[in-house]
Design a protein around this motif. Structure first.
Motif, PDB file in Angstrom:
ATOM      1  N   GLU A  20       0.826  -1.216   0.000  1.00 29.59           N
ATOM      2  CA  GLU A  20       0.000   0.000   0.000  1.00 29.59           C
ATOM      3  C   GLU A  20       0.858   1.265   0.000  1.00 29.59           C
ATOM      4  N   PRO A  67      -7.189  -0.154   2.226  1.00 28.61           N
ATOM      5  CA  PRO A  67      -7.879   0.414   1.055  1.00 28.61           C
ATOM      6  C   PRO A  67      -7.149   0.226  -0.281  1.00 28.61           C
ATOM      7  N   GLY A  68      -5.844   0.227  -0.296  1.00 26.84           N
ATOM      8  CA  GLY A  68      -5.115   0.114  -1.554  1.00 26.84           C
ATOM      9  C   GLY A  68      -4.792  -1.302  -1.969  1.00 26.84           C
ATOM     10  N   ARG A 102      -5.736  -5.220  -3.178  1.00 28.33           N
ATOM     11  CA  ARG A 102      -6.660  -6.130  -3.840  1.00 28.33           C
ATOM     12  C   ARG A 102      -6.007  -7.506  -3.772  1.00 28.33           C
ATOM     13  N   ASP A 115     -12.558   1.439 -10.082  1.00 26.09           N
ATOM     14  CA  ASP A 115     -12.855   2.753  -9.500  1.00 26.09           C
ATOM     15  C   ASP A 115     -14.049   2.681  -8.560  1.00 26.09           C
ATOM     16  N   SER A 156     -13.221   1.985  -4.840  1.00 24.16           N
ATOM     17  CA  SER A 156     -12.467   2.935  -4.017  1.00 24.16           C
ATOM     18  C   SER A 156     -13.340   3.501  -2.910  1.00 24.16           C
ATOM     19  N   PRO A 157     -12.726   3.852  -1.778  1.00 24.82           N
ATOM     20  CA  PRO A 157     -13.498   4.390  -0.647  1.00 24.82           C
ATOM     21  C   PRO A 157     -14.304   5.633  -1.023  1.00 24.82           C
ATOM     22  N   SER A 158     -13.796   6.468  -1.936  1.00 25.65           N
ATOM     23  CA  SER A 158     -14.503   7.689  -2.305  1.00 25.65           C
ATOM     24  C   SER A 158     -15.757   7.395  -3.116  1.00 25.65           C
ATOM     25  N   HIS A 159     -15.863   6.225  -3.692  1.00 30.39           N
ATOM     26  CA  HIS A 159     -17.019   5.871  -4.518  1.00 30.39           C
ATOM     27  C   HIS A 159     -18.137   5.240  -3.692  1.00 30.39           C
TER      28      HIS A 159
END
Length: 149
Positions: A57, A82-83, A85, A141, A144-147
């Motif tokens: 990460e 979060p980063g 997979r 995308d 992602s946490p922002s989505h």
């Protein structure tokens, strides 16, 4: 430019397979960051999964490799970052598709479920496969946490 190393770790159940994978990676010329374990003494798999995931990460390692009894525990722990997979691999097809379609950056193996030759083949394919992008990037995308709402 030197390629980023591969971070590797696993618990006591994963140690025999981790050792095989680690040796093969070293022989192939990959730099390694080894987070252990180095013993068959019982340890907690999240400690190793979090260390490997944090290294990937932070961009200090290109990929991570994690091994526990089933691969599932280390996968769950690594995917808390979060980063990351992380994917449990049982063969070369999964390895190719998880890299090509999911841009996976941590390969997880279950030492009690997969033999060393199959694991080595899957790891080689995982490291050699590029992310395809395109429609797959759009889907990533959405992870992602922002989505997320």
């Amino acid at each position: 430019m030197t390629a980023l190393p591969i971070a590797i770790g696993g618990d006591h159940a994963g140690l025999p397979l981790k050792s095989v994978l680690q040796q093969a990676l070293a022989e192939a010329g990959h730099g390694l960051i080894d987070f252990g374990t180095h013993s068959t003494e019982s340890v907690d798999y999240p400690d190793f999964a979090h260390a490997v995931a944090a290294e990937v990460e932070a961009g200090r390692a290109r990929f991570g490799v994690l091994v526990c009894g089933t691969g599932i525990g280390v996968q769950i722990a690594a995917n808390r970052h979060p980063g990351i997979r992380a994917a449990v691999l049982h063969g070369a097809t999964e390895a190719r598709l998880t890299r090509a379609h999911n841009d996976a950056n941590v390969a997880c193996f279950g030492a009690r479920l997969i033999g060393p030759e199959v694991a080595l083949d899957a790891l080689r394919v995982f490291l050699a496969t590029e992310f395809e992008g395109g429609r797959h990037a759009r889907r990533l995308d959405k992870l992602s946490p922002s989505h997320q709402g």
